[in-house]
Design an enzyme around this catalytic site. Structure first.
Site, mmCIF file in Angstrom:
data_model
loop_
_atom_site.group_PDB
_atom_site.id
_atom_site.type_symbol
_atom_site.label_atom_id
_atom_site.label_comp_id
_atom_site.label_asym_id
_atom_site.label_seq_id
_atom_site.Cartn_x
_atom_site.Cartn_y
_atom_site.Cartn_z
ATOM 1 N N HIS A 1 0.821 -1.217 0.000
ATOM 2 C CA HIS A 1 0.000 0.000 0.000
ATOM 3 C C HIS A 1 0.856 1.267 0.000
ATOM 4 O O HIS A 1 1.831 1.355 0.729
ATOM 5 C CB HIS A 1 -0.893 -0.025 1.254
ATOM 6 C CG HIS A 1 -1.760 1.182 1.395
ATOM 7 N ND1 HIS A 1 -1.744 1.999 2.506
ATOM 8 C CD2 HIS A 1 -2.683 1.718 0.559
ATOM 9 C CE1 HIS A 1 -2.622 2.974 2.352
ATOM 10 N NE2 HIS A 1 -3.201 2.826 1.180
ATOM 11 N N HIS B 1 0.553 10.890 -1.785
ATOM 12 C CA HIS B 1 -0.709 10.715 -1.065
ATOM 13 C C HIS B 1 -1.032 11.958 -0.256
ATOM 14 O O HIS B 1 -2.085 12.559 -0.415
ATOM 15 C CB HIS B 1 -0.633 9.492 -0.149
ATOM 16 C CG HIS B 1 -1.963 9.118 0.437
ATOM 17 N ND1 HIS B 1 -2.598 9.889 1.388
ATOM 18 C CD2 HIS B 1 -2.788 8.068 0.203
ATOM 19 C CE1 HIS B 1 -3.757 9.321 1.710
ATOM 20 N NE2 HIS B 1 -3.894 8.224 1.010
ATOM 21 N N ASP C 1 -0.096 6.080 -5.522
ATOM 22 C CA ASP C 1 -1.025 7.212 -5.643
ATOM 23 C C ASP C 1 -0.572 8.135 -6.767
ATOM 24 O O ASP C 1 0.620 8.398 -6.915
ATOM 25 C CB ASP C 1 -1.050 8.004 -4.331
ATOM 26 C CG ASP C 1 -1.529 7.146 -3.177
ATOM 27 O OD1 ASP C 1 -2.681 6.683 -3.230
ATOM 28 O OD2 ASP C 1 -0.748 6.918 -2.228
ATOM 29 N N GLU D 1 0.571 -0.610 -4.831
ATOM 30 C CA GLU D 1 -0.404 0.443 -5.119
ATOM 31 C C GLU D 1 0.316 1.773 -4.989
ATOM 32 O O GLU D 1 1.048 1.999 -4.029
ATOM 33 C CB GLU D 1 -1.563 0.357 -4.128
ATOM 34 C CG GLU D 1 -2.631 1.405 -4.372
ATOM 35 C CD GLU D 1 -2.875 2.306 -3.160
ATOM 36 O OE1 GLU D 1 -3.986 2.827 -3.050
ATOM 37 O OE2 GLU D 1 -1.958 2.499 -2.341
#
Length: 273
Positions: free
Chosen positions: A5, A41, A27, A25
């Site tokens: 993440h 993020h 952003d 993942e």
């Protein structure tokens, strides 16, 4: 798929893969003209994480390409799937198509190397707002116009807003998408969320006539929650601690039922028991 993440700095790619992630993942923030700008993020983010790591988007793509191109000194064979968490909340609805076009051009040049031995990972475009479905067409049309329709085989989709499953299905219909669909469900690790909607998504996936191919749950950092998610039948778990998920997958109860996906596993194919 063990999905690392908030991997927004190039150095974090190695860090998460070394802990057991086979997917990350990342952003993506946009400027006011709908150009992808940073992998960032910002505050607030998950509890226990530094929210402020970032790169210029195209620099990140180059680092990611190195990590997913066989023969490159930075190559990580295990890393097979990348979810771009597209922070389109800063855009007007009528900019979504443009954002898709610009995103496609950036990926084509800096990740796929214009189709010439670029990165091999499968890519999921994760969109937080159902109204931004035109982003998908902007992206896919651009790949076709630029002469690389074959890259559509590497592309999947996710709407990440925890909307009603029926509403998500309608958005895909408008976008002209059938297949390559991951359905996310979840909440920041600072809060608790039940598995009701995950179970709904899994039921849609397994119904034989639903729109969903794969289901992932986020953000899972605890062993107990990992077990609950696996018991619910998810395909992916997004986590800040890939090693925790790896440990649970090695427990006797799960070892025989699950394994970590490799490049040979098609992420757009619904797994049949």
């Amino acid at each position: 798929w063990i999905m690392g993440h908030m991997v927004n700095a190039i150095g974090q790619i190695d860090e998460f893969v070394n802990l057991g992630a086979n997917s990350i993942e990342t952003d993506v923030s946009f400027d006011s003209s709908a150009n992808p700008e940073y992998t960032y993020h910002g505050i607030p983010c998950d509890c226990g994480r530094n929210c402020k790591k970032w790169e210029n988007f195209n620099d990140f793509l180059k680092g990611l390409r190195s990590a997913t191109t066989p023969g490159n000194s930075k190559y990580k064979e295990k890393l097979v799937l990348v979810v771009f968490d597209l922070k389109t909340g800063s855009l007007y609805d009528n900019q979504a198509n443009d954002a898709g076009k610009k995103l496609a051009k950036n990926l084509l040049q800096h990740y796929w190397n214009n189709g010439n031995n670029g990165g091999r990972a499968y890519i999921v475009l994760s969109i937080p707002d159902l109204n931004h479905y035109p982003l998908i067409k902007g992206f896919t049309d651009t790949l076709k116009q630029e002469g690389h329709p074959e890259l559509l085989d590497k592309l999947g989709y996710d709407f990440s807003g925890n909307d009603a499953i029926g509403d998500v299905a309608k958005a895909y219909k408008k976008a002209g998408v059938s297949g390559h669909v991951w359905q996310s469900d979840g909440i920041t690790n600072c809060l608790l969320r039940g598995l009701t909607r995950v179970k709904e998504a899994v039921a849609n996936r397994d119904s034989g006539n639903g729109y969903i191919n794969k289901v992932y749950y986020w953000t899972v950092d605890k062993r107990a929650t990992t077990r609950d998610a696996l018991d619910a039948g998810v395909d992916g778990i997004m986590t800040n601690y890939p090693d925790v998920i790896t440990d649970v997958l090695n427990e006797a109860a799960y070892k025989s039922k699950f394994r970590v996906a490799t490049y040979e596993d098609n992420p757009w194919e619904t797994f049949k028991k």
